[in-house]
Design a protein around this motif. Structure first.
Motif, PDB file in Angstrom:
ATOM      1  N   PRO A 125       0.838  -1.209   0.000  1.00 59.23           N
ATOM      2  CA  PRO A 125       0.000   0.000   0.000  1.00 59.23           C
ATOM      3  C   PRO A 125       0.868   1.252   0.000  1.00 59.23           C
ATOM      4  CG  PRO A 125       0.038  -1.002   2.181  1.00 59.23           C
ATOM      5  CD  PRO A 125       0.740  -1.955   1.256  1.00 59.23           C
ATOM      6  N   PRO A 126       0.367   2.344  -0.518  1.00 56.86           N
ATOM      7  CA  PRO A 126       1.145   3.592  -0.530  1.00 56.86           C
ATOM      8  C   PRO A 126       1.375   4.114   0.890  1.00 56.86           C
ATOM      9  CG  PRO A 126      -1.098   3.996  -1.235  1.00 56.86           C
ATOM     10  CD  PRO A 126      -0.951   2.506  -1.142  1.00 56.86           C
ATOM     11  N   ALA A 182      -3.584   3.746   9.802  1.00 59.64           N
ATOM     12  CA  ALA A 182      -3.421   2.304  10.015  1.00 59.64           C
ATOM     13  C   ALA A 182      -4.600   1.507   9.457  1.00 59.64           C
ATOM     14  CB  ALA A 182      -3.237   2.018  11.505  1.00 59.64           C
ATOM     15  N   GLY A 183      -5.824   2.050   9.622  1.00 57.07           N
ATOM     16  CA  GLY A 183      -6.995   1.328   9.130  1.00 57.07           C
ATOM     17  C   GLY A 183      -6.990   1.180   7.623  1.00 57.07           C
ATOM     18  N   ASP A 184      -6.718   2.276   6.906  1.00 55.93           N
ATOM     19  CA  ASP A 184      -6.694   2.226   5.446  1.00 55.93           C
ATOM     20  C   ASP A 184      -5.545   1.342   4.944  1.00 55.93           C
ATOM     21  OD1 ASP A 184      -8.867   3.866   5.305  1.00 55.93           O
ATOM     22  OD2 ASP A 184      -7.720   5.709   4.929  1.00 55.93           O
ATOM     23  N   THR A 185      -4.392   1.436   5.624  1.00 58.00           N
ATOM     24  CA  THR A 185      -3.247   0.606   5.222  1.00 58.00           C
ATOM     25  C   THR A 185      -3.572  -0.871   5.373  1.00 58.00           C
ATOM     26  OG1 THR A 185      -1.660   2.327   5.868  1.00 58.00           O
ATOM     27  CG2 THR A 185      -0.837   0.075   5.696  1.00 58.00           C
ATOM     28  N   GLY A 186      -4.181  -1.239   6.495  1.00 56.69           N
ATOM     29  CA  GLY A 186      -4.545  -2.638   6.709  1.00 56.69           C
ATOM     30  C   GLY A 186      -5.550  -3.138   5.687  1.00 56.69           C
ATOM     31  N   GLU A 212      -3.777  -3.617   2.351  1.00 52.03           N
ATOM     32  CA  GLU A 212      -2.915  -4.807   2.411  1.00 52.03           C
ATOM     33  C   GLU A 212      -3.740  -6.080   2.252  1.00 52.03           C
ATOM     34  OE1 GLU A 212      -0.726  -4.654   6.030  1.00 52.03           O
ATOM     35  OE2 GLU A 212       0.956  -3.526   5.162  1.00 52.03           O
ATOM     36  N   ARG A 213      -4.879  -6.154   2.964  1.00 51.25           N
ATOM     37  CA  ARG A 213      -5.702  -7.370   2.907  1.00 51.25           C
ATOM     38  C   ARG A 213      -6.274  -7.593   1.513  1.00 51.25           C
ATOM     39  NH1 ARG A 213     -11.023  -8.334   3.222  1.00 51.25           N
ATOM     40  NH2 ARG A 213     -11.525  -6.185   3.822  1.00 51.25           N
ATOM     41  N   LEU A 214      -6.853  -6.559   0.926  1.00 46.49           N
ATOM     42  CA  LEU A 214      -7.443  -6.715  -0.399  1.00 46.49           C
ATOM     43  C   LEU A 214      -6.360  -6.941  -1.461  1.00 46.49           C
ATOM     44  CD1 LEU A 214     -10.260  -3.996  -0.332  1.00 46.49           C
ATOM     45  CD2 LEU A 214     -10.473  -6.472  -0.025  1.00 46.49           C
ATOM     46  N   GLY A 215      -5.216  -6.262  -1.290  1.00 48.07           N
ATOM     47  CA  GLY A 215      -4.128  -6.458  -2.237  1.00 48.07           C
ATOM     48  C   GLY A 215      -3.596  -7.877  -2.200  1.00 48.07           C
ATOM     49  N   HIS A 216      -3.468  -8.423  -0.988  1.00 47.57           N
ATOM     50  CA  HIS A 216      -2.979  -9.798  -0.875  1.00 47.57           C
ATOM     51  C   HIS A 216      -3.988 -10.788  -1.435  1.00 47.57           C
ATOM     52  CE1 HIS A 216      -1.551 -13.563   0.985  1.00 47.57           C
ATOM     53  NE2 HIS A 216      -0.361 -12.976   0.948  1.00 47.57           N
TER      54      HIS A 216
END
Length: 566
Positions: free
Chosen positions: A493-494, A499-503, A506-510
């Protein structure tokens, strides 16, 4: 008539024996005896060095992140530390195989082990990526010197009816060592530093040299030999250009390297030089580097073609599965190695039995069955793996592939070398191993390009599906991260997000990456299966194994042609 024919065969065999003695090659005259009293001890010693060379081809892979950090090296610099070994090893096999014919297999083996051991020491002491790269080049040279001598020695010290079993041990190491590399590497990195990946070779290399000097017989040279230096230059530069182009093709997007130099032009120059090499060999009447008479032997020609196709399809299987387990499923390098371990064990065990079966029924039939079973194993993997599969789902396919791999390495080597005369053993070994190495390099390049293209295409589609689950202000940033998968890694993630947006990204990207990689893996495995079907079909072109005539069934008494000293 029959007595006359027997006498003619005896005279012919006598002339052949005299010729072999003149050129300094030990002839295995009996189907019951070996050229040395301890052939299995000799082969075991040779296989120690052979094992080290193959192990070092994969053991360093697991240390890539560590090398980048400790040596302050870029990703491309570390890749060259890996690729330089493969490049030097691949392009020198024809030359070093012929050098074994000229100077003796034991001498070249000991030289190779010594150089490999010294280079391993230098690798461990390196404090920069440049020094480590230079030491890896020396390691590749040492491996290239010792590798062909193992096959040549099998032909020299084992009678025909024992060669299948000998090649079975050879095949066990071919299948076992590359998979053990990541396991050993993971254990060493957990307990020690990356330098011990190389230092571990030093005591083993020293012991191997001592044992080789004591127990491995040498061959007596009866005349001055000639090395085709023009041929060496042509084949070395030609193969270097081709292998370099295949290794570096994806990095340069198969386009321009610098100025007018492109990947296509580099490969084209290599092909032209190899064509010139063949013409030059045709003109050589005195000890050519690659005797073209080898290709008049049908099984040798067919075996090289089958070996090339086999490596083309086989080489990428472990590569794809390792990426799947580590990148898509999140396994550590050591865990990945342990998942692949049953496959390696079955390959080793299967090779020993396949060698015996080859002695009994012929390598052609065992090889055909092995390739067909290998294809079936790939199809089972495609059917049983998914984005959320556990390691257990891979087990049925890995078991089939392990058994099948064991039934391919030894029979392929035996079938290819069937009918090759002993005075050409080194040249034949170098050519056959070079052919397979080129097939493997090409297979890695093609499979990597196919996997990357399929992954990036699918990743964009999966990213679009999951972007709808995101708030509008995150969708564009998420789509940018899923536009491509750099180095087959999940998207990051950029920076600058909470923290919420990053998580969430990360989850959707993975999720998108895992689904996309699984689809790309299935495409790659199906492509490999198709290639292996072609190899299976070509096995039908092998002829039946040659049988020794009556004059070769008993060994005449006389002094051995081996001596304890070079």
């Amino acid at each position: 008539m029959r007595a006359s024919a027997d006498a003619a065969r005896a005279r012919s065999h006598g002339r052949c024996s005299e010729f072999l003695e003149v050129i300094g090659v030990t002839e295995v005259k009996s189907a019951e005896t070996s050229a040395t009293q301890r052939p299995w001890l000799v082969l075991s010693i040779l296989c120690i060095g052979f094992f080290m060379a193959l192990l070092d081809g994969t053991i360093v892979n697991i240390a890539i992140p560590t090398l980048i950090h400790d040596l302050d090296a870029s990703y491309d610099q570390v890749l060259w530390i890996l690729d330089a070994y493969l490049l030097v090893f691949s392009v020198l096999l024809i030359t070093t195989g012929r050098l074994g014919d000229i100077f003796g297999y034991r001498r070249l083996f000991i030289l190779g082990i010594t150089l490999f051991t010294v280079a391993s020491t230098l690798c461990g002491l390196s404090d920069s990526s440049g020094l480590l790269l230079a030491a890896r080049v020396l390691q590749g040279l040492g491996a290239a010197l010792l590798f062909p001598q193992v096959i040549s020695s099998i032909l020299t010290i084992f009678p025909p009816q024992l060669r299948g079993r000998a090649f079975g041990l050879f095949g066990a190491i071919v299948g076992f060592a590359p998979i053990l590399g990541p396991i050993f590497g993971g254990i060493i990195l957990d307990q020690l530093s990356w330098r011990w990946i190389f230092f571990i070779n030093v005591p083993i290399g020293v012991i191997t040299v001592v044992l080789a000097l004591r127990y491995v017989p040498s061959l007596r040279s009866g005349r001055t030999h000639h090395l085709d230096l023009v041929g060496v230059a042509l084949v070395t530069v030609g193969l270097t250009s081709i292998v370099f182009g295949l290794i570096e093709g994806e990095r340069y997007d198969w386009g321009t390297i610098s100025g007018l130099v492109s990947i296509g032009s580099v490969i084209a120059v290599g092909v032209v030089l190899l064509v010139l090499f063949v013409f030059w060999q045709h003109r050589q009447k005195r000890e050519p580097l690659m005797p073209l008479a080898l290709f008049k032997i049908r099984n040798f020609s067919v075996g090289n073609w089958v070996g090339f196709i086999f490596q083309l399809g086989m080489i990428g299987i472990a590569f794809v599965l390792v990426l799947y387990l580590q990148m898509a499923r999140g396994y550590s390098p050591l865990e990945t190695g342990l998942v692949m371990l049953p496959n390696a064990i079955l390959t080793a065990v299967g090779s020993t039995y396949a060698g015996r079966l080859s002695d009994k029924f012929g390598g052609k039939y065992v090889l055909t069955a092995g390739l067909a079973l290998l294809t079936a194993g790939l199809l089972v993997l495609v059917a049983t793996t998914g984005p959320h599969s556990s390691a257990w789902s891979l087990l049925p396919g890995l078991i089939i592939i392990g058994i099948a791999s064991g039934a391919t390495f030894a029979p392929l080597q035996q079938a290819t070398m069937d009918g090759v005369s002993l005075q050409l053993a080194g040249a034949a070994s170098g050519v056959s191993n070079t052919t397979r190495q080129i097939g493997g390099v090409l297979g890695t390049a093609v499979l990597g390009a196919l996997l990357s293209a399929r992954l990036n295409s699918t990743l964009q589609n999966e990213g679009e599906k999951r972007a709808a689950q995101l708030p509008s202000h995150l969708r564009d940033e998420f789509m940018a991260t899923t536009s491509s998968a750099e180095h087959f890694s999940p998207p990051s993630p950029p920076t600058g997000l909470n923290a919420g947006d990053t998580g969430l990204l990360e989850r959707l990207g993975h999720e998108a990456f895992t689904t996309s990689f699984t689809s790309a893996m299935h495409t790659a495995l199906l492509a490999s299966a198709t290639v292996l079907i072609v190899a299976t079909v070509f096995c039908g072109l092998f002829t039946r194994p040659q049988k020794a005539d009556a004059t070769q069934q008993s060994a005449p008494e006389g002094p051995a042609l081996t001596t304890p000293q070079d």
